[in-house]
Design an enzyme around this catalytic site. Sequence first.
Site, PDB file in Angstrom:
ATOM      1  N   SER A  98      -7.043  -5.722  -3.181  1.00  0.00           N
ATOM      2  CA  SER A  98      -6.049  -6.443  -2.813  1.00  0.00           C
ATOM      3  C   SER A  98      -5.837  -6.772  -1.243  1.00  0.00           C
ATOM      4  O   SER A  98      -6.796  -7.741  -0.813  1.00  0.00           O
ATOM      5  CB  SER A  98      -4.814  -5.826  -3.230  1.00  0.00           C
ATOM      6  OG  SER A  98      -3.666  -6.579  -3.392  1.00  0.00           O
ATOM      7  N   ASP A 212      -5.142  -7.894  -9.999  1.00  0.00           N
ATOM      8  CA  ASP A 212      -5.047  -7.235  -8.924  1.00  0.00           C
ATOM      9  C   ASP A 212      -5.872  -5.716  -8.870  1.00  0.00           C
ATOM     10  O   ASP A 212      -5.553  -5.031  -9.973  1.00  0.00           O
ATOM     11  CB  ASP A 212      -3.918  -6.902  -8.405  1.00  0.00           C
ATOM     12  CG  ASP A 212      -3.583  -5.994  -7.029  1.00  0.00           C
ATOM     13  OD1 ASP A 212      -4.413  -5.030  -6.643  1.00  0.00           O
ATOM     14  OD2 ASP A 212      -2.817  -6.554  -6.351  1.00  0.00           O
TER      15      ASP A 212
END
Length: 327
Positions: A98, A212
């Site tokens: 991320s 993610d």
Amino acid sequence: MQQRHTSSDAGPSAPAIGRRRLLGTLAVGMAGGLGGCVVVPVGTPPAVAVPQPEPPRLRPPRIGLALGGGAARGFAHIGVIQVLERQGIRPDLVVGTSAGSLVAALYASGMGGAQLEQAALDMEEATIADWTLPIFNRGLLRGEALARYVNRQVKGKALQEMRLPLGILATELHSGRGVLFQRGDTGTAVRASSAVPGVFTPVEIGGRAFVDGGLVAPVPVEQARQMGAELVIAVDISSPPDQEMGSDALRVLLQTFTIMGQSINRQLLAQADVVVRPALAGMGSADFSGRQRAMAAGREAMAAALPRLREQTEARRQPEPPARAQP
């Protein structure tokens, strides 16, 4: 009767002469034989030095830097890198999830601590935000602007072309498996790793949808090991659950991710050799105005972790392989 007289100076008889000659010959022979001999005194034999083998040379362990997710809190990663750089410590590889994937990509491309800080100060939220369907008057982020930003910063280098081995972790949406990208378009991989469900649209790569990477590993410790790290520095910038999150659907979803991430993190961070936790209490994931504070927190946390890092580095030194004989 005539008497015989014997003279006292008469010469030796023949047998006597023979015996004398024999003894003389023996004496000469013994003298000649002894003259060619070396007489060694009887006693303790002289000590002989036995060459001792040289102790094996030890090399430092391969260091992997694992940068976790946390949106704007990710500016803290820059402070961590700056302290490592000042100490002359350069990781052998870097992995990001991320927000950590963004910093990892820029660092692996060759940016130093000062360049990373300048890039952070120049970054505007509008640069990476491309809102679509209206949610909270802003909408869902596509992530294409983020991908373009990353590729500009790394000057178009693909993942496999970086100066430092780089891994970007994303989650395959249909299987829930973590996928570590080490080849391909850097901006697209960072976009996929940062695609928080409910905020960013999923990213399609090779016919599969990705979101993610923090869903499987908020800090990619295992992935750093997978890439060959023998010592892992894990940087945890996760935030605790929001005590005043409200009741709207998106915030409930994000709160759920936070709670899940904390549970996963406890297990993953136990496998790291050095854990760095910048003090970011009160800094939200969307707080771009706190970037200076985040970088300072990263520097402070890494400086505090240096004794542990040195200790672990010494403990994990490995014997160098023997040199190959020249043909």
